[in-house]
Design a protein around this motif. Structure first.
Motif, short mmCIF file in Angstrom:
data_model
loop_
_atom_site.label_atom_id
_atom_site.label_comp_id
_atom_site.label_asym_id
_atom_site.label_seq_id
_atom_site.Cartn_x
_atom_site.Cartn_y
_atom_site.Cartn_z
N LYS A 1 -62.12 -16.64 63.99
CA LYS A 1 -63.56 -16.68 63.67
C LYS A 1 -64.31 -15.57 64.41
O LYS A 1 -65.17 -14.91 63.84
CB LYS A 1 -64.13 -18.05 64.02
CG LYS A 1 -65.53 -18.26 63.53
CD LYS A 1 -65.99 -19.68 63.78
CE LYS A 1 -67.37 -19.90 63.20
NZ LYS A 1 -67.82 -21.27 63.34
N ALA A 2 -63.95 -15.34 65.66
CA ALA A 2 -64.62 -14.32 66.48
C ALA A 2 -64.30 -12.90 66.03
O ALA A 2 -65.03 -11.96 66.37
CB ALA A 2 -64.24 -14.50 67.95
N ARG A 3 -63.24 -12.71 65.30
CA ARG A 3 -62.78 -11.37 64.91
C ARG A 3 -62.95 -11.03 63.43
O ARG A 3 -62.56 -9.97 62.99
CB ARG A 3 -61.30 -11.21 65.33
CG ARG A 3 -61.14 -11.12 66.84
CD ARG A 3 -59.71 -11.38 67.28
NE ARG A 3 -59.57 -11.20 68.72
CZ ARG A 3 -59.93 -12.10 69.63
NH1 ARG A 3 -60.46 -13.26 69.26
NH2 ARG A 3 -59.77 -11.85 70.92
N TYR B 1 -59.85 -8.65 59.67
CA TYR B 1 -60.18 -8.98 61.05
C TYR B 1 -60.01 -7.76 61.95
O TYR B 1 -59.23 -6.85 61.63
CB TYR B 1 -59.25 -10.10 61.55
CG TYR B 1 -59.46 -11.39 60.82
CD1 TYR B 1 -60.34 -12.35 61.31
CD2 TYR B 1 -58.81 -11.65 59.62
CE1 TYR B 1 -60.56 -13.54 60.63
CE2 TYR B 1 -59.02 -12.83 58.93
CZ TYR B 1 -59.90 -13.78 59.44
OH TYR B 1 -60.11 -14.95 58.75
N ALA B 2 -60.72 -7.80 63.07
CA ALA B 2 -60.58 -6.77 64.11
C ALA B 2 -59.78 -7.41 65.24
O ALA B 2 -60.33 -8.13 66.08
CB ALA B 2 -61.95 -6.32 64.61
N THR B 3 -58.48 -7.19 65.24
CA THR B 3 -57.61 -7.79 66.26
C THR B 3 -57.15 -6.77 67.29
O THR B 3 -56.48 -7.13 68.25
CB THR B 3 -56.36 -8.42 65.59
OG1 THR B 3 -55.67 -7.40 64.87
CG2 THR B 3 -56.76 -9.55 64.66
N GLY B 4 -57.50 -5.52 67.08
CA GLY B 4 -57.08 -4.45 67.99
C GLY B 4 -58.04 -4.28 69.15
O GLY B 4 -58.94 -5.11 69.37
N GLU B 5 -57.87 -3.21 69.86
CA GLU B 5 -58.68 -2.93 71.04
C GLU B 5 -60.11 -2.54 70.67
O GLU B 5 -61.04 -2.78 71.44
CB GLU B 5 -58.03 -1.83 71.88
CG GLU B 5 -56.72 -2.28 72.49
CD GLU B 5 -56.04 -1.18 73.30
OE1 GLU B 5 -56.71 -0.20 73.69
OE2 GLU B 5 -54.84 -1.30 73.53
#
Length: 161
Positions: free
Chosen positions: A150-152, A110-114
């Motif tokens: 889901k969005a990331r 997942y892309a949870t960062g900035e």
């Protein structure tokens, strides 16, 4: 009051004990008929740490971050795999897997960062559309269909057979 054993019975008991002992000695050298499903085993090991605390940079049950957790589990499981330390580097290994083809033990990223689209979180798929990972609230099971996750979602990799 003593117990009387006939010689023929005593010989039968001794023979049975000898055969049993010989069989037990040979068992480790025989081939097992069942094989380990490493994905299921990784999942089982991961679930042992459900509830462990989150710790930035953590790589032990005293506290995990996301990639520290996956690295620890893969090494601790029967796979005994040493995988890279960071989620971005873990994303570089293995075979890409489509969502509909996920199996237990697959890594999900997942892309949870900035930075949008940049891998910053990894967890372990456990089946039924769920993963287990070291979130900021500790190691827990999460539904991949939750709006936030889901969005990331970036992708998934299979690193064991």
């Amino acid at each position: 009051m003593g117990v009387t054993i006939k010689k023929s019975n005593l010989l039968a008991v001794i023979l049975a004990v000898f055969i049993f002992a010989a069989t037990m000695l040979l068992v480790p050298f025989s081939k097992a008929s069942a094989s380990i499903n490493y994905g299921e085993e990784v999942t089982a090991v991961a679930q042992l740490y459900n509830g462990a605390k989150f710790k930035y940079g953590g790589t032990t049950p005293k506290g995990f971050d996301a990639s520290g957790f996956t690295k620890f589990v893969y090494k601790d499981a029967a796979t005994e795999m040493v995988i890279p330390r960071t989620s971005a580097d873990q994303y570089k290994i293995g075979k890409p897997v489509k969502l509909k083809e996920l199996q237990q033990g697959d890594l999900v990223f997942y892309a949870t960062g900035e930075k949008k689209g940049k891998v910053s979180f990894v967890s372990i798929y456990i089946g039924d559309g769920k993963f287990i990972g070291a979130t900021s609230k500790g190691v827990k099971v999460v539904k991949m269909s939750d709006k936030y996750w889901k969005a990331r979602f970036i992708g998934a990799k299979r690193i064991v057979k």
